[in-house]
Motif scaffolding. Sequence first.
Motif, mmCIF file in Angstrom:
data_model
loop_
_atom_site.group_PDB
_atom_site.id
_atom_site.type_symbol
_atom_site.label_atom_id
_atom_site.label_comp_id
_atom_site.label_asym_id
_atom_site.label_seq_id
_atom_site.Cartn_x
_atom_site.Cartn_y
_atom_site.Cartn_z
ATOM 1 N N ILE A 71 0.853 -1.197 0.000
ATOM 2 C CA ILE A 71 0.000 0.000 0.000
ATOM 3 C C ILE A 71 0.889 1.247 0.000
ATOM 4 N N PHE A 72 0.323 2.379 -0.403
ATOM 5 C CA PHE A 72 1.148 3.597 -0.398
ATOM 6 C C PHE A 72 0.281 4.822 -0.237
ATOM 7 N N GLU A 73 0.950 5.946 -0.052
ATOM 8 C CA GLU A 73 0.298 7.253 0.042
ATOM 9 C C GLU A 73 1.065 8.241 -0.819
ATOM 10 N N GLY A 74 0.461 9.382 -1.082
ATOM 11 C CA GLY A 74 1.155 10.466 -1.777
ATOM 12 C C GLY A 74 0.927 11.748 -0.998
ATOM 13 N N MET A 75 2.005 12.439 -0.680
ATOM 14 C CA MET A 75 1.907 13.702 0.069
ATOM 15 C C MET A 75 2.920 14.678 -0.540
ATOM 16 N N LEU A 137 8.288 18.954 -2.934
ATOM 17 C CA LEU A 137 8.939 17.690 -2.575
ATOM 18 C C LEU A 137 7.816 16.662 -2.393
ATOM 19 N N TYR A 138 7.727 15.726 -3.322
ATOM 20 C CA TYR A 138 6.701 14.679 -3.224
ATOM 21 C C TYR A 138 7.153 13.675 -2.170
ATOM 22 N N ILE A 139 6.226 13.275 -1.322
ATOM 23 C CA ILE A 139 6.541 12.346 -0.234
ATOM 24 C C ILE A 139 5.801 11.041 -0.500
ATOM 25 N N ARG A 140 6.494 9.950 -0.528
ATOM 26 C CA ARG A 140 5.861 8.663 -0.805
ATOM 27 C C ARG A 140 6.042 7.712 0.399
ATOM 28 N N PRO A 141 5.057 7.679 1.306
ATOM 29 C CA PRO A 141 5.067 6.661 2.358
ATOM 30 C C PRO A 141 4.523 5.363 1.763
ATOM 31 N N ALA A 169 5.550 19.444 -12.358
ATOM 32 C CA ALA A 169 4.157 19.056 -12.627
ATOM 33 C C ALA A 169 4.056 17.590 -13.037
ATOM 34 N N TYR A 170 2.994 16.927 -12.613
ATOM 35 C CA TYR A 170 2.769 15.528 -13.006
ATOM 36 C C TYR A 170 2.343 15.471 -14.468
ATOM 37 N N TYR A 171 1.399 16.331 -14.833
ATOM 38 C CA TYR A 171 0.989 16.450 -16.237
ATOM 39 C C TYR A 171 1.420 17.823 -16.724
ATOM 40 N N ALA A 195 -8.933 1.339 -1.364
ATOM 41 C CA ALA A 195 -7.608 1.200 -0.742
ATOM 42 C C ALA A 195 -6.543 1.667 -1.733
ATOM 43 N N LYS A 196 -5.521 2.326 -1.208
ATOM 44 C CA LYS A 196 -4.438 2.764 -2.094
ATOM 45 C C LYS A 196 -3.414 1.628 -2.113
ATOM 46 N N THR A 197 -3.774 0.595 -2.850
ATOM 47 C CA THR A 197 -2.961 -0.608 -2.876
ATOM 48 C C THR A 197 -2.404 -0.837 -4.282
ATOM 49 N N ASN A 200 -4.426 -2.119 -7.463
ATOM 50 C CA ASN A 200 -5.383 -1.260 -8.180
ATOM 51 C C ASN A 200 -4.692 -0.555 -9.342
ATOM 52 N N TYR A 201 -3.450 -0.182 -9.125
ATOM 53 C CA TYR A 201 -2.704 0.522 -10.172
ATOM 54 C C TYR A 201 -2.231 -0.473 -11.230
ATOM 55 N N ALA A 202 -1.854 -1.675 -10.778
ATOM 56 C CA ALA A 202 -1.430 -2.715 -11.729
ATOM 57 C C ALA A 202 -2.592 -3.051 -12.665
ATOM 58 N N GLY A 234 -7.402 7.278 -13.692
ATOM 59 C CA GLY A 234 -6.399 6.355 -13.152
ATOM 60 C C GLY A 234 -5.484 6.989 -12.112
ATOM 61 N N THR A 235 -5.329 8.304 -12.153
ATOM 62 C CA THR A 235 -4.375 8.963 -11.255
ATOM 63 C C THR A 235 -4.996 10.086 -10.419
ATOM 64 N N MET A 236 -6.302 10.332 -10.584
ATOM 65 C CA MET A 236 -6.905 11.489 -9.911
ATOM 66 C C MET A 236 -8.416 11.276 -9.758
ATOM 67 N N ALA A 300 -8.244 15.873 -9.973
ATOM 68 C CA ALA A 300 -7.632 16.406 -8.757
ATOM 69 C C ALA A 300 -6.946 15.297 -7.983
ATOM 70 N N GLY A 301 -5.722 15.567 -7.574
ATOM 71 C CA GLY A 301 -4.980 14.592 -6.774
ATOM 72 C C GLY A 301 -3.728 15.240 -6.221
ATOM 73 N N THR A 302 -3.047 14.548 -5.331
ATOM 74 C CA THR A 302 -1.837 15.131 -4.737
ATOM 75 C C THR A 302 -0.789 15.361 -5.813
ATOM 76 N N ALA A 303 -0.518 14.327 -6.598
ATOM 77 C CA ALA A 303 0.525 14.459 -7.619
ATOM 78 C C ALA A 303 0.081 15.426 -8.711
ATOM 79 N N ALA A 304 -1.151 15.263 -9.187
ATOM 80 C CA ALA A 304 -1.627 16.024 -10.350
ATOM 81 C C ALA A 304 -2.153 17.414 -9.979
HETATM 82 C C1 COI Z 1 -0.799 10.861 -5.813
HETATM 83 O O1 COI Z 1 -1.506 11.700 -6.372
HETATM 84 O O2 COI Z 1 -0.056 11.176 -4.881
HETATM 85 C C2 COI Z 1 -0.831 9.466 -6.208
HETATM 86 O O3 COI Z 1 -0.488 8.644 -5.417
HETATM 87 C C3 COI Z 1 -1.226 9.089 -7.587
HETATM 88 C C4 COI Z 1 -0.112 8.397 -8.296
HETATM 89 C C5 COI Z 1 -0.631 7.807 -9.537
HETATM 90 C C6 COI Z 1 1.049 9.297 -8.585
#
Ligand code: COI
Length: 356
Positions: A71-75, A137-141, A169-171, A195-197, A200-202, A234-236, A300-304
């Motif tokens: 599992i993971f998060e994006g901050m 600074l993107y944080i990936r727990p 920028a992500y995009y 769940a951010k598992t 789901n992305y695979a 898929g990402t937002m 809308a999303g953390t990365a995007a």
């Molecule tokens: C995020 O927005 O932080 C995500 O985890 C999405 C990921 C596809 C980069």
Amino acid sequence: MIATMPININKVQKSRIDNVDFENLQFGKIFADHMFSIDFEQQTWQNPRIEPYDKIQFEPSLLAIHYGQAIFEGMKAYRTPQNEIVTFRPLENLKRLNRSAERMCMPALSEDLFMEALQQLISLDKDWVPSKNGSTLYIRPFMFATDELVGMNISETYRFMIITSPVGAYYAAPVKVKIETEYLRAAKEGGVGYAKTAGNYAASMYPMKLARQQGYDQVIWTDSRENKYLEEFGTMNIFLKINGKLLTPETGDSVLSGITRDSLIQLAKHMGVEVEERKISIEEVIKAIKDNTLEEVFGAGTAAVITPIALIGYQNTQYTLKPLDTNSLAFKLKKALTDIQTGKAEDIFQWMHKLA
Ligand code: COI
């Protein structure tokens, strides 16, 4: 504070920061000097440590690789005009991480442990937080199963880590999306879509590959029962402005409960915009395109952050959307959100947390 479990810190001998071109950052390709790790063994989290960012070593039988217990998060961490380093609603990420952990039979993390790890890691690598507008600074727990066996079983051991990456920028441009009605990301009622598992992305990669071959950047997932209602990109998460109202699909067990999504809903309401969280059918969207009431579509999303949609493909038709300018709600929401995140506007919702 985890007074009983101090974090062991082993600093790099020489930082790699001078090799980084902060003017031309891509997304998630380079990583800051240090990483945080802690292991779950004998039913308890142990050995919290911050070490130089490096390869990690496991046997080929690592359970996470075979059965996807991951599992993971994006901050993100932001630099304010006062040169403070802040992050956005970190406890919401922790809550979601623990919801994902529960669904994937993984151990929860305490608030003390999570916040202390974040604070110490980001303080140590604070020079890696970019100052350029739009860079962060993107944080990936993330957490993964570390039992080494190929029997299909619930792992008894886990590792939780945090790595960080200075990003742009992500995009880089508005995205072209295809409404996906053949493949599924997540099943309703009992699935793992919320769940951010990793899985789901695979699951989304093959449909994304097909969409890319057809000239799209991403897909819009639709519900698994009828392929009739929009769920998420898929990402937002998805937002639409139709007839002056801001609409977003309601969350549930097949849609990720985005923290940016929730924040935009609060910001829009604060701006006096009417917001509806509800089912949005493909039919409603196509009708709104045809009768010119579809004003905006964005993700809308953390990365995007907030990414405008340039084109929607459905069945054999492509609908080009009007470009969003500085008068658009998407633009105003993005400015309001990023001004709070970067300390340029008052933190009216008390979302920001100082890290360094
Ligand atoms: C995020 O927005 O932080 C995500 O985890 C999405 C990921 C596809 C980069």
